[in-house]
Design a protein around this motif. Sequence first.
Motif, PDB file in Angstrom:
ATOM      1  N   UNK A  54      -0.300 -16.597  41.015  1.00  0.00           N
ATOM      2  CA  UNK A  54       0.221 -16.107  39.739  1.00  0.00           C
ATOM      3  C   UNK A  54      -0.203 -14.659  39.520  1.00  0.00           C
ATOM      4  N   UNK A  55       0.495 -13.991  38.592  1.00  0.00           N
ATOM      5  CA  UNK A  55       0.226 -12.563  38.415  1.00  0.00           C
ATOM      6  C   UNK A  55      -1.174 -12.338  37.846  1.00  0.00           C
ATOM      7  N   UNK A  56      -1.702 -11.150  38.127  1.00  0.00           N
ATOM      8  CA  UNK A  56      -3.023 -10.812  37.577  1.00  0.00           C
ATOM      9  C   UNK A  56      -2.970 -10.857  36.058  1.00  0.00           C
ATOM     10  N   UNK A  57      -1.843 -10.379  35.506  1.00  0.00           N
ATOM     11  CA  UNK A  57      -1.697 -10.394  34.046  1.00  0.00           C
ATOM     12  C   UNK A  57      -1.814 -11.816  33.509  1.00  0.00           C
ATOM     13  N   UNK A  58      -1.205 -12.750  34.212  1.00  0.00           N
ATOM     14  CA  UNK A  58      -1.254 -14.123  33.735  1.00  0.00           C
ATOM     15  C   UNK A  58      -2.661 -14.731  33.842  1.00  0.00           C
ATOM     16  N   UNK A  59      -3.421 -14.332  34.870  1.00  0.00           N
ATOM     17  CA  UNK A  59      -4.833 -14.756  34.960  1.00  0.00           C
ATOM     18  C   UNK A  59      -5.585 -14.316  33.705  1.00  0.00           C
ATOM     19  N   UNK A  60      -5.394 -13.038  33.356  1.00  0.00           N
ATOM     20  CA  UNK A  60      -6.180 -12.477  32.257  1.00  0.00           C
ATOM     21  C   UNK A  60      -5.748 -13.100  30.924  1.00  0.00           C
ATOM     22  N   UNK A  61      -4.430 -13.259  30.752  1.00  0.00           N
ATOM     23  CA  UNK A  61      -3.929 -13.872  29.512  1.00  0.00           C
ATOM     24  C   UNK A  61      -4.495 -15.283  29.364  1.00  0.00           C
ATOM     25  N   UNK A  62      -4.567 -15.985  30.472  1.00  0.00           N
ATOM     26  CA  UNK A  62      -5.081 -17.353  30.450  1.00  0.00           C
ATOM     27  C   UNK A  62      -6.549 -17.411  30.065  1.00  0.00           C
ATOM     28  N   UNK A  63      -7.315 -16.449  30.574  1.00  0.00           N
ATOM     29  CA  UNK A  63      -8.742 -16.379  30.235  1.00  0.00           C
ATOM     30  C   UNK A  63      -8.907 -16.156  28.735  1.00  0.00           C
ATOM     31  N   UNK A  64      -8.077 -15.239  28.195  1.00  0.00           N
ATOM     32  CA  UNK A  64      -8.158 -14.959  26.754  1.00  0.00           C
ATOM     33  C   UNK A  64      -7.816 -16.217  25.956  1.00  0.00           C
ATOM     34  N   UNK A  65      -6.781 -16.906  26.398  1.00  0.00           N
ATOM     35  CA  UNK A  65      -6.376 -18.136  25.705  1.00  0.00           C
ATOM     36  C   UNK A  65      -7.476 -19.191  25.784  1.00  0.00           C
ATOM     37  N   UNK A  66      -8.115 -19.270  26.964  1.00  0.00           N
ATOM     38  CA  UNK A  66      -9.129 -20.303  27.181  1.00  0.00           C
ATOM     39  C   UNK A  66     -10.311 -20.163  26.224  1.00  0.00           C
ATOM     40  N   UNK A  67     -10.568 -18.953  25.744  1.00  0.00           N
ATOM     41  CA  UNK A  67     -11.684 -18.798  24.806  1.00  0.00           C
ATOM     42  C   UNK A  67     -11.185 -18.797  23.357  1.00  0.00           C
ATOM     43  N   UNK A  68      -9.930 -19.188  23.184  1.00  0.00           N
ATOM     44  CA  UNK A  68      -9.412 -19.365  21.829  1.00  0.00           C
ATOM     45  C   UNK A  68      -8.887 -18.108  21.158  1.00  0.00           C
ATOM     46  N   UNK A  69      -8.552 -17.080  21.948  1.00  0.00           N
ATOM     47  CA  UNK A  69      -7.955 -15.884  21.333  1.00  0.00           C
ATOM     48  C   UNK A  69      -6.566 -16.258  20.836  1.00  0.00           C
ATOM     49  N   UNK A  70      -6.371 -16.197  19.508  1.00  0.00           N
ATOM     50  CA  UNK A  70      -5.045 -16.611  19.044  1.00  0.00           C
ATOM     51  C   UNK A  70      -4.104 -15.446  18.911  1.00  0.00           C
ATOM     52  N   UNK A  71      -4.631 -14.265  19.092  1.00  0.00           N
ATOM     53  CA  UNK A  71      -3.747 -13.102  19.117  1.00  0.00           C
ATOM     54  C   UNK A  71      -4.098 -12.316  20.377  1.00  0.00           C
ATOM     55  N   UNK A  72      -3.111 -12.104  21.225  1.00  0.00           N
ATOM     56  CA  UNK A  72      -3.361 -11.361  22.460  1.00  0.00           C
ATOM     57  C   UNK A  72      -2.336 -10.238  22.547  1.00  0.00           C
ATOM     58  N   UNK A  73      -2.836  -9.015  22.594  1.00  0.00           N
ATOM     59  CA  UNK A  73      -1.941  -7.860  22.633  1.00  0.00           C
ATOM     60  C   UNK A  73      -2.029  -7.217  24.009  1.00  0.00           C
ATOM     61  N   UNK A  74      -0.889  -6.991  24.614  1.00  0.00           N
ATOM     62  CA  UNK A  74      -0.856  -6.330  25.914  1.00  0.00           C
ATOM     63  C   UNK A  74      -0.395  -4.893  25.715  1.00  0.00           C
ATOM     64  N   UNK A  75      -1.198  -3.943  26.166  1.00  0.00           N
ATOM     65  CA  UNK A  75      -0.851  -2.528  26.006  1.00  0.00           C
ATOM     66  C   UNK A  75      -0.117  -2.053  27.259  1.00  0.00           C
ATOM     67  N   UNK A  76       1.129  -1.598  27.059  1.00  0.00           N
ATOM     68  CA  UNK A  76       1.930  -1.161  28.206  1.00  0.00           C
ATOM     69  C   UNK A  76       2.424   0.271  28.003  1.00  0.00           C
ATOM     70  N   UNK A  77       2.751   0.930  29.091  1.00  0.00           N
ATOM     71  CA  UNK A  77       3.347   2.266  29.022  1.00  0.00           C
ATOM     72  C   UNK A  77       4.857   2.142  29.081  1.00  0.00           C
TER      73      UNK A  77
END
Length: 447
Positions: A32-55
Amino acid sequence: MATPRAAVILAAGKSTRMKSSRSKVLHHVGGRSMLSWVADTARAVGADKIVCVVGEGNADVRKAAEDLGLDIALQEPQLGTGHAVLCAKEALAGFEGNMAVLYADTPFVRPETLERVFDSLERTGVTVLGFEPEEPGFYGRLITKDGELTAIVEARDATNEILDIGLCNSGVMAASTKDMFSALDRVGNDNVKHEYYLTDIVEILRNDGLAARVITADEGEVLGVNSRVDLATAELAFQMGMRQAMLIKGVTLRDPETTYFSYDTEIEPDAEIGANVVFGPGVSIAKDAVIHPFCHLEGAKIGEGAQIGPFARLRPGTEMAANTKAGNFVETKKAKIGKGSKINHLSYIGDAEVGEGANIGAGTITCNYDGYFKHKTVIGDGAFVGTNSSLVAPVKIGKGAYLGSGGVITKDVPADALAVARSEQVNKEGWAKRYNAAQQKRKNKSK
Ligand code: UD1
Ligand code: MG
Protein backbone atom coordinates in the motif's frame (compact mmCIF):
# COMPACT_ATOMS: atom_id res chain seq x y z
CA MET A 1 -12.81 12.93 28.48
CA ALA A 2 -9.71 12.31 26.42
CA THR A 3 -8.36 15.30 24.49
CA PRO A 4 -9.37 15.12 20.80
CA ARG A 5 -6.55 14.36 18.39
CA ALA A 6 -5.76 15.57 14.90
CA ALA A 7 -2.92 14.88 12.51
CA VAL A 8 -1.31 16.90 9.75
CA ILE A 9 0.46 14.85 7.10
CA LEU A 10 3.06 16.74 5.07
CA ALA A 11 3.13 15.67 1.45
CA ALA A 12 3.81 18.85 -0.53
CA GLY A 13 7.40 18.03 -1.38
CA LYS A 14 8.57 17.68 -4.97
CA SER A 15 10.23 14.29 -4.48
CA THR A 16 12.63 14.76 -7.38
CA ARG A 17 15.00 12.04 -6.22
CA MET A 18 12.34 9.40 -6.78
CA LYS A 19 12.58 10.05 -10.54
CA SER A 20 8.94 9.22 -11.01
CA SER A 21 5.94 10.77 -12.73
CA ARG A 22 3.97 9.61 -9.68
CA SER A 23 4.31 11.51 -6.42
CA LYS A 24 6.72 9.82 -4.08
CA VAL A 25 4.26 9.19 -1.26
CA LEU A 26 2.02 7.16 -3.55
CA HIS A 27 4.70 4.57 -4.11
CA HIS A 28 3.94 1.32 -2.36
CA VAL A 29 5.63 -0.41 0.53
CA GLY A 30 4.22 -3.72 1.73
CA GLY A 31 1.31 -3.49 -0.67
CA ARG A 32 0.00 0.00 0.00
CA SER A 33 1.06 3.60 -0.50
CA MET A 34 3.26 5.33 2.04
CA LEU A 35 0.51 7.91 2.43
CA SER A 36 -1.94 5.20 3.37
CA TRP A 37 0.48 3.78 5.98
CA VAL A 38 0.73 7.17 7.63
CA ALA A 39 -3.01 7.89 7.45
CA ASP A 40 -3.65 4.52 9.07
CA THR A 41 -1.23 5.24 11.90
CA ALA A 42 -3.01 8.54 12.57
CA ARG A 43 -6.37 6.79 12.57
CA ALA A 44 -5.07 4.04 14.86
CA VAL A 45 -4.36 6.57 17.60
CA GLY A 46 -7.81 8.08 17.26
CA ALA A 47 -7.07 11.18 15.19
CA ASP A 48 -10.53 12.17 14.05
CA LYS A 49 -9.31 14.94 11.84
CA ILE A 50 -6.46 14.25 9.44
CA VAL A 51 -5.26 16.95 7.08
CA CYS A 52 -2.95 16.17 4.19
CA VAL A 53 -0.85 19.10 2.96
CA VAL A 54 -0.26 18.94 -0.79
CA GLY A 55 1.31 21.18 -3.41
CA GLU A 56 -0.27 22.19 -6.71
CA GLY A 57 1.93 19.68 -8.47
CA ASN A 58 0.61 16.80 -6.35
CA ALA A 59 -2.83 16.34 -7.94
CA ASP A 60 -2.38 12.59 -7.62
CA VAL A 61 -1.71 12.88 -3.89
CA ARG A 62 -4.76 15.08 -3.43
CA LYS A 63 -6.93 12.46 -5.14
CA ALA A 64 -5.42 9.62 -3.11
CA ALA A 65 -5.79 11.57 0.14
CA GLU A 66 -9.43 12.32 -0.65
CA ASP A 67 -10.02 8.64 -1.39
CA LEU A 68 -8.53 7.86 2.02
CA GLY A 69 -11.03 10.25 3.59
CA LEU A 70 -8.44 12.88 4.54
CA ASP A 71 -8.96 16.63 4.49
CA ILE A 72 -6.79 18.60 2.09
CA ALA A 73 -4.75 21.76 2.59
CA LEU A 74 -2.89 23.36 -0.29
CA GLN A 75 0.63 24.68 0.18
CA GLU A 76 1.80 26.73 -2.77
CA PRO A 77 4.62 27.63 -2.96
CA GLN A 78 6.46 25.35 -0.52
CA LEU A 79 8.24 27.58 1.96
CA GLY A 80 9.28 24.99 4.52
CA THR A 81 7.87 22.52 7.01
CA GLY A 82 6.58 25.25 9.38
CA HIS A 83 4.81 26.99 6.52
CA ALA A 84 3.37 23.63 5.43
CA VAL A 85 1.75 23.02 8.83
CA LEU A 86 0.48 26.57 8.92
CA CYS A 87 -1.33 25.88 5.66
CA ALA A 88 -3.44 23.31 7.54
CA LYS A 89 -4.67 25.96 9.98
CA GLU A 90 -7.84 26.70 8.06
CA ALA A 91 -8.70 23.02 7.68
CA LEU A 92 -8.33 22.68 11.47
CA ALA A 93 -10.34 25.81 12.28
CA GLY A 94 -12.69 25.07 15.15
CA PHE A 95 -10.73 22.00 16.20
CA GLU A 96 -9.48 22.17 19.76
CA GLY A 97 -7.19 19.45 20.93
CA ASN A 98 -3.77 17.97 20.29
CA MET A 99 -2.20 17.59 16.89
CA ALA A 100 0.72 15.63 15.51
CA VAL A 101 2.74 16.45 12.42
CA LEU A 102 3.65 13.41 10.34
CA TYR A 103 5.59 13.07 7.08
CA ALA A 104 3.93 11.15 4.29
CA ASP A 105 7.31 9.73 3.26
CA THR A 106 7.99 8.16 6.68
CA PRO A 107 5.66 5.17 6.62
CA PHE A 108 6.70 3.00 9.55
CA VAL A 109 6.03 5.09 12.66
CA ARG A 110 4.11 2.66 14.85
CA PRO A 111 0.77 3.63 16.38
CA GLU A 112 2.24 2.70 19.80
CA THR A 113 4.96 5.29 19.30
CA LEU A 114 2.57 8.01 18.18
CA GLU A 115 0.41 7.14 21.16
CA ARG A 116 3.41 7.82 23.43
CA VAL A 117 3.99 11.15 21.69
CA PHE A 118 0.38 12.23 22.23
CA ASP A 119 0.34 10.90 25.79
CA SER A 120 3.37 12.94 26.72
CA LEU A 121 1.48 16.15 25.90
CA GLU A 122 -0.29 15.71 29.24
CA ARG A 123 3.00 16.73 30.85
CA THR A 124 4.57 19.01 28.27
CA GLY A 125 3.88 21.72 25.69
CA VAL A 126 5.57 20.20 22.69
CA THR A 127 6.94 16.71 22.04
CA VAL A 128 9.39 15.68 19.34
CA LEU A 129 10.05 12.13 18.23
CA GLY A 130 13.82 11.69 18.21
CA PHE A 131 16.14 8.90 17.14
CA GLU A 132 19.83 8.15 16.97
CA PRO A 133 20.71 7.40 13.36
CA GLU A 134 23.87 5.57 12.39
CA GLU A 135 24.58 8.51 10.07
CA PRO A 136 23.15 11.75 11.50
CA GLY A 137 23.99 13.57 8.23
CA PHE A 138 21.47 16.28 7.42
CA TYR A 139 18.95 15.54 10.15
CA GLY A 140 18.07 18.32 12.56
CA ARG A 141 19.91 17.92 15.89
CA LEU A 142 18.03 17.84 19.19
CA ILE A 143 19.61 19.98 21.89
CA THR A 144 18.68 18.74 25.33
CA LYS A 145 19.45 19.92 28.84
CA ASP A 146 18.53 18.09 32.04
CA GLY A 147 16.21 15.77 30.13
CA GLU A 148 14.37 18.64 28.49
CA LEU A 149 14.48 19.62 24.83
CA THR A 150 15.75 23.17 24.44
CA ALA A 151 16.04 23.58 20.65
CA ILE A 152 16.26 21.88 17.29
CA VAL A 153 19.05 23.03 15.01
CA GLU A 154 19.01 22.13 11.34
CA ALA A 155 22.26 20.56 10.16
CA ARG A 156 22.83 23.31 7.62
CA ASP A 157 22.63 25.93 10.36
CA ALA A 158 24.62 23.97 12.94
CA THR A 159 28.08 24.51 14.37
CA ASN A 160 30.51 21.57 14.38
CA GLU A 161 29.85 21.09 18.07
CA ILE A 162 26.12 20.72 17.45
CA LEU A 163 26.76 18.42 14.49
CA ASP A 164 28.47 16.03 16.93
CA ILE A 165 25.11 15.44 18.65
CA GLY A 166 23.73 11.99 17.79
CA LEU A 167 20.11 12.60 18.80
CA CYS A 168 18.14 13.73 15.74
CA ASN A 169 14.71 14.96 14.73
CA SER A 170 12.52 12.36 13.00
CA GLY A 171 10.12 15.08 11.92
CA VAL A 172 7.23 13.83 14.04
CA MET A 173 6.15 16.52 16.43
CA ALA A 174 3.07 17.21 18.52
CA ALA A 175 1.49 20.04 20.50
CA SER A 176 -1.96 21.41 21.15
CA THR A 177 -3.46 23.11 18.08
CA LYS A 178 -3.52 26.34 20.03
CA ASP A 179 0.19 26.26 20.90
CA MET A 180 1.21 24.89 17.50
CA PHE A 181 -0.43 27.64 15.47
CA SER A 182 0.41 30.39 17.92
CA ALA A 183 4.09 29.43 17.63
CA LEU A 184 3.98 28.92 13.85
CA ASP A 185 2.59 32.43 13.40
CA ARG A 186 5.85 33.63 14.92
CA VAL A 187 8.32 31.46 12.98
CA GLY A 188 10.61 33.43 10.68
CA ASN A 189 12.84 32.35 7.80
CA ASP A 190 16.14 33.79 8.87
CA ASN A 191 18.20 30.66 8.16
CA VAL A 192 20.43 29.16 5.50
CA LYS A 193 17.53 27.79 3.42
CA HIS A 194 15.31 30.85 3.98
CA GLU A 195 12.52 28.47 4.90
CA TYR A 196 9.95 28.57 7.67
CA TYR A 197 11.12 25.73 9.88
CA LEU A 198 8.59 23.77 11.93
CA THR A 199 11.46 22.95 14.25
CA ASP A 200 11.67 26.57 15.42
CA ILE A 201 8.47 26.17 17.45
CA VAL A 202 10.44 24.40 20.19
CA GLU A 203 12.33 27.52 21.20
CA ILE A 204 9.29 29.74 20.70
CA LEU A 205 7.09 27.63 22.97
CA ARG A 206 9.85 27.34 25.57
CA ASN A 207 10.08 31.11 25.62
CA ASP A 208 6.33 31.07 26.28
CA GLY A 209 7.13 29.06 29.41
CA LEU A 210 6.08 25.65 28.08
CA ALA A 211 8.16 22.50 28.40
CA ALA A 212 9.51 20.54 25.43
CA ARG A 213 10.30 16.87 25.50
CA VAL A 214 11.85 14.15 23.35
CA ILE A 215 10.48 10.66 22.94
CA THR A 216 12.71 8.23 21.09
CA ALA A 217 12.13 5.54 18.49
CA ASP A 218 14.34 3.09 16.63
CA GLU A 219 15.89 4.29 13.42
CA GLY A 220 13.95 1.67 11.42
CA GLU A 221 10.69 3.17 12.54
CA VAL A 222 11.41 6.68 11.31
CA LEU A 223 13.11 5.64 8.11
CA GLY A 224 12.30 8.20 5.41
CA VAL A 225 12.00 7.37 1.72
CA ASN A 226 13.47 9.78 -0.81
CA SER A 227 14.68 7.55 -3.64
CA ARG A 228 14.06 4.16 -5.18
CA VAL A 229 17.01 2.92 -3.17
CA ASP A 230 15.28 4.03 0.02
CA LEU A 231 12.04 2.48 -1.22
CA ALA A 232 13.77 -0.86 -1.70
CA THR A 233 15.35 -0.54 1.75
CA ALA A 234 11.95 0.19 3.29
CA GLU A 235 10.37 -2.76 1.48
CA LEU A 236 13.09 -5.09 2.69
CA ALA A 237 12.73 -3.84 6.25
CA PHE A 238 8.98 -4.41 6.06
CA GLN A 239 9.36 -7.92 4.61
CA MET A 240 11.99 -8.91 7.17
CA GLY A 241 9.73 -7.74 9.98
CA MET A 242 6.74 -9.66 8.63
CA ARG A 243 8.74 -12.86 8.05
CA GLN A 244 10.02 -12.72 11.59
CA ALA A 245 6.56 -12.02 13.02
CA MET A 246 4.99 -14.89 11.03
CA LEU A 247 7.65 -17.37 12.12
CA ILE A 248 7.34 -16.37 15.75
CA LYS A 249 3.57 -16.73 15.52
CA GLY A 250 3.90 -20.34 14.35
CA VAL A 251 3.58 -20.11 10.58
CA THR A 252 6.00 -22.34 8.67
CA LEU A 253 7.91 -20.47 5.99
CA ARG A 254 9.96 -22.95 3.98
CA ASP A 255 12.19 -20.21 2.58
CA PRO A 256 11.46 -16.98 4.47
CA GLU A 257 13.62 -14.81 2.25
CA THR A 258 11.46 -15.58 -0.78
CA THR A 259 8.10 -15.07 0.91
CA TYR A 260 6.62 -11.62 0.27
CA PHE A 261 3.83 -10.21 2.41
CA SER A 262 1.45 -7.28 2.32
CA TYR A 263 0.67 -5.01 5.24
CA ASP A 264 -2.53 -6.92 5.99
CA THR A 265 -1.57 -10.55 5.31
CA GLU A 266 -3.14 -12.79 7.93
CA ILE A 267 -1.93 -16.33 8.40
CA GLU A 268 -2.89 -18.68 11.21
CA PRO A 269 -0.30 -20.78 13.01
CA ASP A 270 0.40 -24.17 11.44
CA ALA A 271 -0.22 -22.95 7.93
CA GLU A 272 2.74 -23.67 5.67
CA ILE A 273 4.11 -21.43 2.96
CA GLY A 274 6.50 -22.78 0.34
CA ALA A 275 9.30 -20.93 -1.39
CA ASN A 276 8.67 -18.00 -3.74
CA VAL A 277 5.17 -17.08 -2.67
CA VAL A 278 3.87 -13.51 -3.05
CA PHE A 279 0.92 -12.20 -1.05
CA GLY A 280 -0.78 -9.10 -2.43
CA PRO A 281 -3.18 -7.20 -0.19
CA GLY A 282 -6.23 -8.84 1.36
CA VAL A 283 -5.07 -12.41 1.94
CA SER A 284 -6.02 -14.57 4.89
CA ILE A 285 -4.96 -18.17 5.38
CA ALA A 286 -6.37 -20.57 7.95
CA LYS A 287 -4.41 -23.16 9.90
CA ASP A 288 -3.08 -26.30 8.24
CA ALA A 289 -3.45 -24.80 4.78
CA VAL A 290 -0.42 -25.30 2.54
CA ILE A 291 0.62 -22.81 -0.10
CA HIS A 292 3.07 -24.68 -2.30
CA PRO A 293 5.94 -22.86 -4.05
CA PHE A 294 5.54 -20.15 -6.72
CA CYS A 295 2.04 -18.90 -5.95
CA HIS A 296 0.64 -15.39 -6.20
CA LEU A 297 -2.37 -14.62 -4.00
CA GLU A 298 -4.31 -11.38 -3.70
CA GLY A 299 -7.68 -10.71 -2.07
CA ALA A 300 -8.03 -14.39 -1.34
CA LYS A 301 -9.38 -16.26 1.67
CA ILE A 302 -7.95 -19.72 2.15
CA GLY A 303 -9.73 -22.17 4.45
CA GLU A 304 -8.35 -24.71 6.88
CA GLY A 305 -6.34 -27.51 5.30
CA ALA A 306 -6.64 -26.16 1.77
CA GLN A 307 -3.83 -26.95 -0.68
CA ILE A 308 -2.81 -24.25 -3.12
CA GLY A 309 -0.29 -24.51 -5.94
CA PRO A 310 2.44 -24.95 -6.84
CA PHE A 311 2.14 -22.22 -9.50
CA ALA A 312 -1.38 -21.02 -8.67
CA ARG A 313 -2.65 -17.49 -9.06
CA LEU A 314 -5.57 -16.59 -6.82
CA ARG A 315 -7.01 -13.18 -7.56
CA PRO A 316 -9.35 -10.91 -5.58
CA GLY A 317 -12.65 -12.37 -4.50
CA THR A 318 -11.36 -15.92 -4.24
CA GLU A 319 -12.67 -17.91 -1.30
CA MET A 320 -11.33 -21.41 -0.97
CA ALA A 321 -13.27 -23.26 1.75
CA ALA A 322 -11.72 -25.89 4.03
CA ASN A 323 -9.87 -28.77 2.37
CA THR A 324 -10.19 -27.41 -1.14
CA LYS A 325 -7.46 -27.66 -3.77
CA ALA A 326 -6.27 -25.30 -6.47
CA GLY A 327 -3.34 -26.95 -8.18
CA ASN A 328 -0.71 -26.02 -10.71
CA PHE A 329 -1.47 -23.32 -13.27
CA VAL A 330 -4.90 -22.63 -11.82
CA GLU A 331 -6.18 -19.07 -11.87
CA THR A 332 -9.23 -17.99 -9.90
CA LYS A 333 -11.02 -14.65 -9.58
CA LYS A 334 -14.24 -13.83 -7.70
CA ALA A 335 -14.69 -17.51 -7.12
CA LYS A 336 -16.21 -19.22 -4.10
CA ILE A 337 -15.09 -22.80 -3.92
CA GLY A 338 -17.02 -25.01 -1.49
CA LYS A 339 -15.57 -27.48 1.02
CA GLY A 340 -13.48 -30.25 -0.40
CA SER A 341 -13.82 -29.17 -4.04
CA LYS A 342 -10.82 -29.62 -6.29
CA ILE A 343 -9.48 -27.65 -9.23
CA ASN A 344 -6.29 -29.54 -9.68
CA HIS A 345 -4.79 -28.48 -12.99
CA LEU A 346 -4.60 -25.76 -15.63
CA SER A 347 -7.92 -23.97 -15.13
CA TYR A 348 -9.44 -20.52 -15.08
CA ILE A 349 -12.38 -20.20 -12.70
CA GLY A 350 -13.73 -16.63 -12.56
CA ASP A 351 -17.07 -15.14 -11.46
CA ALA A 352 -18.03 -18.55 -10.22
CA GLU A 353 -19.60 -20.38 -7.33
CA VAL A 354 -18.65 -24.00 -6.87
CA GLY A 355 -20.47 -26.14 -4.31
CA GLU A 356 -18.96 -28.75 -1.99
CA GLY A 357 -17.12 -31.83 -3.12
CA ALA A 358 -17.08 -30.89 -6.80
CA ASN A 359 -14.31 -31.94 -9.16
CA ILE A 360 -13.23 -29.49 -11.79
CA GLY A 361 -11.24 -31.34 -14.44
CA ALA A 362 -7.96 -30.24 -15.97
CA GLY A 363 -8.20 -27.37 -18.40
CA THR A 364 -11.68 -26.24 -17.40
CA ILE A 365 -12.37 -22.63 -18.30
CA THR A 366 -15.25 -20.47 -17.19
CA CYS A 367 -15.94 -18.22 -20.18
CA ASN A 368 -17.09 -15.33 -18.02
CA TYR A 369 -16.59 -12.39 -20.37
CA ASP A 370 -18.47 -11.68 -23.57
CA GLY A 371 -16.37 -8.68 -24.54
CA TYR A 372 -18.72 -6.32 -22.70
CA PHE A 373 -20.04 -7.90 -19.52
CA LYS A 374 -19.03 -10.51 -16.98
CA HIS A 375 -21.32 -13.46 -16.30
CA LYS A 376 -21.54 -16.03 -13.57
CA THR A 377 -21.04 -19.76 -13.53
CA VAL A 378 -22.64 -21.84 -10.77
CA ILE A 379 -21.56 -25.41 -10.19
CA GLY A 380 -23.52 -27.55 -7.73
CA ASP A 381 -22.29 -29.83 -4.94
CA GLY A 382 -20.64 -33.02 -6.09
CA ALA A 383 -20.65 -32.06 -9.78
CA PHE A 384 -17.99 -33.60 -12.03
CA VAL A 385 -16.72 -31.23 -14.70
CA GLY A 386 -14.88 -33.23 -17.36
CA THR A 387 -11.44 -32.30 -18.60
CA ASN A 388 -11.19 -29.37 -20.99
CA SER A 389 -14.73 -28.09 -20.46
CA SER A 390 -15.61 -24.55 -21.53
CA LEU A 391 -18.45 -23.26 -19.37
CA VAL A 392 -20.00 -20.37 -21.25
CA ALA A 393 -21.51 -18.10 -18.61
CA PRO A 394 -24.14 -17.41 -17.49
CA VAL A 395 -24.57 -21.10 -16.89
CA LYS A 396 -25.59 -23.42 -14.05
CA ILE A 397 -24.42 -26.96 -13.54
CA GLY A 398 -26.79 -28.82 -11.20
CA LYS A 399 -25.76 -30.86 -8.16
CA GLY A 400 -24.17 -34.15 -8.99
CA ALA A 401 -24.19 -33.45 -12.73
CA TYR A 402 -21.52 -35.02 -14.92
CA LEU A 403 -19.99 -33.13 -17.84
CA GLY A 404 -18.28 -35.16 -20.54
CA SER A 405 -14.77 -34.03 -21.45
CA GLY A 406 -14.18 -31.35 -24.02
CA GLY A 407 -17.67 -29.87 -23.88
CA VAL A 408 -18.60 -26.30 -24.65
CA ILE A 409 -21.44 -25.94 -22.18
CA THR A 410 -23.81 -23.14 -23.14
CA LYS A 411 -27.02 -24.43 -21.52
CA ASP A 412 -27.81 -25.13 -17.88
CA VAL A 413 -27.31 -28.76 -16.90
CA PRO A 414 -29.92 -30.31 -14.58
CA ALA A 415 -28.88 -32.01 -11.34
CA ASP A 416 -27.57 -35.54 -11.77
CA ALA A 417 -27.64 -35.30 -15.60
CA LEU A 418 -24.88 -36.15 -18.05
CA ALA A 419 -24.08 -33.36 -20.48
CA VAL A 420 -22.09 -34.09 -23.64
CA ALA A 421 -21.47 -31.06 -25.80
CA ARG A 422 -19.12 -32.09 -28.56
CA SER A 423 -19.54 -33.74 -31.96
CA GLU A 424 -19.80 -37.47 -31.93
CA GLN A 425 -16.71 -39.49 -32.67
CA VAL A 426 -16.40 -41.24 -36.07
CA ASN A 427 -14.14 -44.29 -36.43
CA LYS A 428 -13.11 -45.32 -39.97
CA GLU A 429 -11.81 -48.89 -39.98
CA GLY A 430 -8.42 -49.34 -41.66
CA TRP A 431 -8.15 -45.70 -42.71
CA ALA A 432 -4.83 -44.99 -41.02
CA LYS A 433 -3.14 -48.01 -42.51
CA ARG A 434 -4.23 -47.07 -46.04
CA TYR A 435 -3.19 -43.48 -45.54
CA ASN A 436 0.27 -44.36 -44.27
CA ALA A 437 0.91 -46.76 -47.11
CA ALA A 438 -0.08 -44.18 -49.74
CA GLN A 439 2.02 -41.41 -48.22
CA GLN A 440 5.07 -43.64 -47.86
CA LYS A 441 4.80 -44.55 -51.53
CA ARG A 442 4.74 -40.88 -52.58
CA LYS A 443 7.75 -40.11 -50.44
CA ASN A 444 9.80 -43.01 -51.84
CA LYS A 445 9.06 -41.85 -55.42
CA SER A 446 10.22 -38.32 -54.80
CA LYS A 447 13.66 -39.40 -53.51
C1 UD1 B 1 13.15 17.94 8.20
C2 UD1 B 1 13.38 18.58 9.57
C3 UD1 B 1 14.62 17.96 10.22
C4 UD1 B 1 14.43 16.47 10.35
C5 UD1 B 1 14.11 15.85 9.01
C6 UD1 B 1 13.70 14.42 9.21
C7 UD1 B 1 12.58 20.88 9.47
C8 UD1 B 1 12.95 22.28 9.29
N1 UD1 B 1 13.56 19.99 9.39
O1 UD1 B 1 14.23 18.29 7.40
O2 UD1 B 1 14.84 18.53 11.49
O3 UD1 B 1 15.59 15.89 10.89
O4 UD1 B 1 13.00 16.53 8.38
O5 UD1 B 1 13.52 13.79 7.97
O6 UD1 B 1 11.41 20.57 9.71
N2 UD1 B 1 7.37 19.54 3.14
C9 UD1 B 1 6.23 20.19 2.75
N3 UD1 B 1 6.30 21.51 2.45
C10 UD1 B 1 7.45 22.23 2.52
C11 UD1 B 1 8.62 21.55 2.92
C12 UD1 B 1 8.54 20.21 3.24
O7 UD1 B 1 5.16 19.59 2.66
O8 UD1 B 1 7.43 23.41 2.23
C13 UD1 B 1 7.29 18.12 3.49
C14 UD1 B 1 8.13 17.23 2.58
O9 UD1 B 1 7.34 16.75 1.51
C15 UD1 B 1 8.55 16.12 3.51
C16 UD1 B 1 8.63 16.79 4.87
O10 UD1 B 1 7.84 17.95 4.79
O11 UD1 B 1 7.58 15.10 3.59
C17 UD1 B 1 10.04 17.12 5.29
O12 UD1 B 1 10.61 18.02 4.39
P1 UD1 B 1 12.14 17.98 3.98
O13 UD1 B 1 12.40 19.06 3.02
O14 UD1 B 1 12.53 16.59 3.61
O15 UD1 B 1 12.83 18.38 5.37
P2 UD1 B 1 14.30 18.08 5.80
O16 UD1 B 1 15.17 19.14 5.28
O17 UD1 B 1 14.66 16.67 5.51
MG1 MG C 1 13.90 15.11 4.27
